[in-house]
Write a protein that holds these residues in place. Structure first.
Motif, short mmCIF file in Angstrom:
data_model
loop_
_atom_site.label_atom_id
_atom_site.label_comp_id
_atom_site.label_asym_id
_atom_site.label_seq_id
_atom_site.Cartn_x
_atom_site.Cartn_y
_atom_site.Cartn_z
N GLY A 404 -17.95 -1.50 3.19
CA GLY A 404 -17.42 -1.26 1.91
C GLY A 404 -15.95 -1.17 2.10
O GLY A 404 -15.27 -1.52 1.02
N GLY A 405 -15.24 -0.99 3.11
CA GLY A 405 -13.92 -1.32 3.17
C GLY A 405 -13.74 -2.61 3.14
O GLY A 405 -12.39 -3.14 2.58
N ALA A 406 -14.13 -3.63 3.64
CA ALA A 406 -14.03 -4.79 3.56
C ALA A 406 -13.85 -5.54 2.32
O ALA A 406 -13.40 -6.21 1.74
N ILE A 407 -15.17 -5.04 1.46
CA ILE A 407 -15.32 -5.59 0.10
C ILE A 407 -14.30 -4.75 -0.78
O ILE A 407 -13.75 -5.25 -1.55
N ALA A 412 -9.35 -4.84 -4.08
CA ALA A 412 -8.22 -4.51 -4.29
C ALA A 412 -7.05 -5.63 -4.65
O ALA A 412 -6.11 -5.76 -5.49
N GLU A 413 -7.15 -6.85 -3.84
CA GLU A 413 -6.52 -7.83 -3.87
C GLU A 413 -6.56 -8.81 -5.23
O GLU A 413 -5.85 -9.28 -5.94
N GLY A 414 -8.02 -8.73 -5.46
CA GLY A 414 -8.54 -9.37 -6.73
C GLY A 414 -8.01 -8.80 -7.65
O GLY A 414 -7.41 -9.44 -8.80
N ILE A 425 -2.44 -0.21 -7.32
CA ILE A 425 -3.47 -0.15 -6.39
C ILE A 425 -3.12 0.39 -5.02
O ILE A 425 -2.04 0.05 -4.51
N LEU A 426 -3.95 1.49 -4.67
CA LEU A 426 -3.56 2.39 -3.46
C LEU A 426 -4.95 2.18 -2.63
O LEU A 426 -5.86 2.36 -3.24
N LEU A 427 -5.13 1.63 -1.37
CA LEU A 427 -6.06 1.41 -0.66
C LEU A 427 -6.20 1.99 0.56
O LEU A 427 -5.40 2.22 1.30
#
Length: 718
Positions: A404-407, A412-414, A425-427
């Motif tokens: 889920g972190g990878a997705i 977020a970048e998309g 955005i904050l991730l």
């Protein structure tokens, strides 16, 4: 009408509805303190037994008296819609979709407060002594549209709903499709104690800088993403929905927090209590789950079939039926849109996703892991539809665990690269594997990403930087590599070797939980930013060693899957809680972030890693022909670069001995807000959070086993 008839019950064979006028009723709306000022000036409507309406306004003390209506009970309704410009009421009542029928009564009730910290009803309202009848009511008792309001709370003095139902069945009072309003009986003074309309919401900092509050809170939200949404009925609802599943995403936000109930359970098998830090807010400022009301929203009507909308379809993404098994939830309030992405929880077809082949990231630059990228594409339109409806400048906070972190990173970048949107955005990710290549990482450098890694979690060490092929080709290679680690168990050294022009590379600033053993034998961890890759690879190595891996063992990947340090409630959440408590105490005591003893323990580990890398470097050099030794081998540059990074990491560690934290390090944007201290008082009221040790230790598991809370996703490992 004789005097004896007047003494009979209103609904009886002796006295049906009498059409004589001349009766009166008075009423007063008050808060829990007995004051009616909060409701002064409100417009009301009263319907008598003939259906005749009487309109008026409450006095400045919330009082009104009605005279000369037809004999019998009357029905009181306060459904005048809010007509002001105050936020968030104006925004909620005028937005493009799911406009809320907010009444002036609701806005007033949101500004009142509970008399008790836990929101429980009190006994002995001072206004009760002056009443012939006393009712404890809620906003939903007095208005017509209630789908957006919280469920009813328990009460000792409920209004007489049976009288309202009987009036409707006999055809008395106002015509209405649903039972609305409170029945007032004639020639009596009625006091209505209106329950405050307040809610709890998890506190989240909107600042870029890393803070312990978000570390802990988003660990809980990432874990909640493994739960079902829990809506009943789950599909094709007709008139209403409920959220009975506990724990469940809908249950938390609708049944618990909307009703001012603190909740701690974010996983089905959770035993230890980890309470989020909640702030008390007016109900309209909670994390929202949209209402379901076919009468108000045409898109909710069941006759639409597959095109029908309901809360689960708006807030919950589940792609289990379509191949990627991706799950996520999204909700929002006026300051934050929260997105939590779950990793794959099923294991039957996980090896299908074990594909480290890189594919172009079409929404940006570089290449991404094919399996992760497919999951991102599956949920992209779902997220964009939600943002189109509800984004109004909020900070978009995204979190995810493991796969889920990878997705979440790709999402977020998309989102960040969508033209003309200015999404902020904050991730935060937990135990995430590498998701993309070095070109992607460089292109996404502007994305604020705090990447949390638990020391012995093997998942962040994969895919290795040299992986870019299909599973059938590289999985045997990994097994061979891990089954023959070589002298000293230097598995991590192989992961430092970069082959090819575009290797896999982590994105974001790593925040690393380094485990330590305290003087009393308890275990804790120090959170810091090492800036090197050796720790990740050593964590993978240690996970294998702890599981007793032998050179001839073929199922080494399965060993990795059993690493309990990857689980959230058994590992990441306790470590995040310990960090929050540790940082709170550090601010209070004005002490150093790392004590001398802790520095010595961590520094010794870094020194050992440096020595092993140098030994490996010399060993590889000795394997070369004698006439080529001393000139460097093909991997010497990578190993020397990592040795330099370890030196820098040790310098960072040493600086922590002198660093002093401030409140913003702990609470971020909430540090200076008035609600912080009441929120902390509520949080510390739970015994689980009253750890007074100088260094907060990680709480020991209450039950046996690894603390497993959900299957470790195989596709994240590879």
């Amino acid at each position: 009408m004789n005097q004896e008839a007047r003494k009979q019950a209103f609904f009886s064979s002796n006295m049906p509805a009498c059409a004589l006028k001349g009766h009166w009723a008075s009423f007063c709306l008050v808060d829990e303190t007995g004051s009616g000022k909060a409701y002064g000036g409100l417009a009301y409507t009263v319907y008598d037994s003939t259906g005749h309406s009487y309109n008026g306004r409450l006095t400045g003390e919330g009082f009104a008296k009605l005279q000369g209506f037809y004999c019998g009970p009357v029905v009181l309704i306060l459904e005048g819609l809010y007509a002001g410009n105050e936020q968030p009421y104006f925004e909620l009542s005028t937005r493009k979709t799911y406009k809320l029928p907010i009444t002036e009564l609701q806005a007033r009730a949101e500004q009142t407060r509970f008399c008790t910290p836990d929101g429980q009803r009190i006994e002995g309202n001072p206004a009760q002594r002056k009443a012939d009848r006393f009712y404890q009511v809620e906003v939903r008792d007095l208005v017509r549209h209630v789908a957006h309001l919280p469920p009813l709370a328990p009460r000792t003095y409920p209004p007489q709903r049976h009288a309202l139902r009987m009036m409707a069945e006999l055809g008395f009072g106002p015509p209405q499709p649903t039972l609305s309003g409170v029945v007032l009986f004639p020639n009596l003074h009625t006091v209505l104690e209106v329950r405050p309309l307040r809610a709890l919401r998890p506190m989240l900092s909107t600042e870029d800088r890393f803070c312990a509050l978000n570390l802990y809170q988003l660990a809980l939200m990432a874990t909640l993403s493994y739960c079902d949404f829990g809506q009943q009925p789950p599909t094709n609802p007709v008139d209403q929905v409920s959220f009975p599943l506990d724990p469940g995403i809908g249950n938390l936000f609708v049944e618990k927090l909307s009703a001012y109930q603190e909740a701690w359970n974010v996983d089905r098998e959770q035993v230890q209590r980890f309470y989020p830090l909640y702030e008390e807010v007016p109900y309209s400022q909670r994390f929202e789950i949209v209402p379901f009301d076919p009468d108000v929203y045409p898109q909710n009507r069941s006759e639409l079939g597959a095109k029908q909308e309901h809360p689960a379809l708006v807030h919950f993404f589940n792609d289990e039926q379509f191949g990627t098994d991706t799950q996520a939830f999204i909700t929002h309030h006026a300051e934050v849109i929260l997105i939590a992405v779950r990793g794959t929880a099923s294991g039957a077809d996980a090896l299908r996703d074990a594909d480290a082949h890189q594919v172009p990231f079409s929404d940006g630059v570089g290449k991404a892991h094919k399996g992760f990228y497919q999951a991102y594409l599956a949920m992209r339109d779902f997220i964009l539809r939600y943002l189109e409806q509800f984004h109004s400048g909020q900070r978009i906070v995204i979190c995810g665990h493991s796969l889920g972190g990878a997705i979440a990173l790709l999402l977020a970048e998309g989102l960040r690269r969508i033209p003309d949107t200015q999404y902020n955005i904050l991730l935060y990710t937990y135990g995430a594997p590498r998701a993309a290549d070095a070109e992607f990482t460089e292109g996404a450098s502007a994305l604020v990403h705090h990447r949390i890694v638990n020391h012995n979690d093997p998942v962040p060490s994969v895919p290795a930087t040299w992986m870019n092929t299909t599973a059938k080709l590289w999985v045997p290679g990994v097994v061979a590599l891990f089954s023959a680690p070589g002298p000293g168990g230097l598995l991590f050294a192989a992961g430092l070797v970069r082959v090819g022009s575009s290797p896999y590379q982590h994105h974001g600033e790593q925040q690393h939980f380094m485990p330590i053993k305290l003087a009393d034998g308890t275990h804790s961890s120090v959170l810091w930013t090492p800036g090197c890759e050796s720790i990740l690879q050593a964590g993978c190595n240690r996970a294998l060693q702890l599981q007793g891996d032998m050179p001839n063992r073929a199922n080494v990947l399965k060993q990795l899957f059993q690493a309990s340090q990857h689980f959230m409630t058994a590992s990441y959440i306790p470590a995040a809680w310990a960090t929050l408590r540790r940082w709170q105490q550090t601010v209070d005591s004005q002490g150093p972030l790392v004590t001398q003893r802790e520095f010595e323990l961590l520094d010794r580990a870094l020194e050992s890693m440096t020595a092993q890398l140098r030994d490996k470097n010399r060993e590889l050099d000795r394997r070369r022909p004698s006439n080529q030794r001393g000139y460097g081998h093909e991997h010497s540059q990578a190993l020397n670069a990592e040795i330099d990074r370890l030196r820098t990491s040790r310098q960072r560690l040493e600086s922590l001995r002198w660093r002093r934290l401030d409140a913003r390090d702990v609470y971020g944007s909430h540090a200076d807000r008035a609600h912080l201290q009441p929120s902390l008082k509520r949080w510390f009221s739970h015994r689980e959070n009253r750890e007074l040790a100088q260094v907060a230790s990680i709480p020991a598991p209450i039950h046996d086993g690894s603390g497993k809370v959900h299957p470790l996703d195989l596709d994240a490992i590879v």
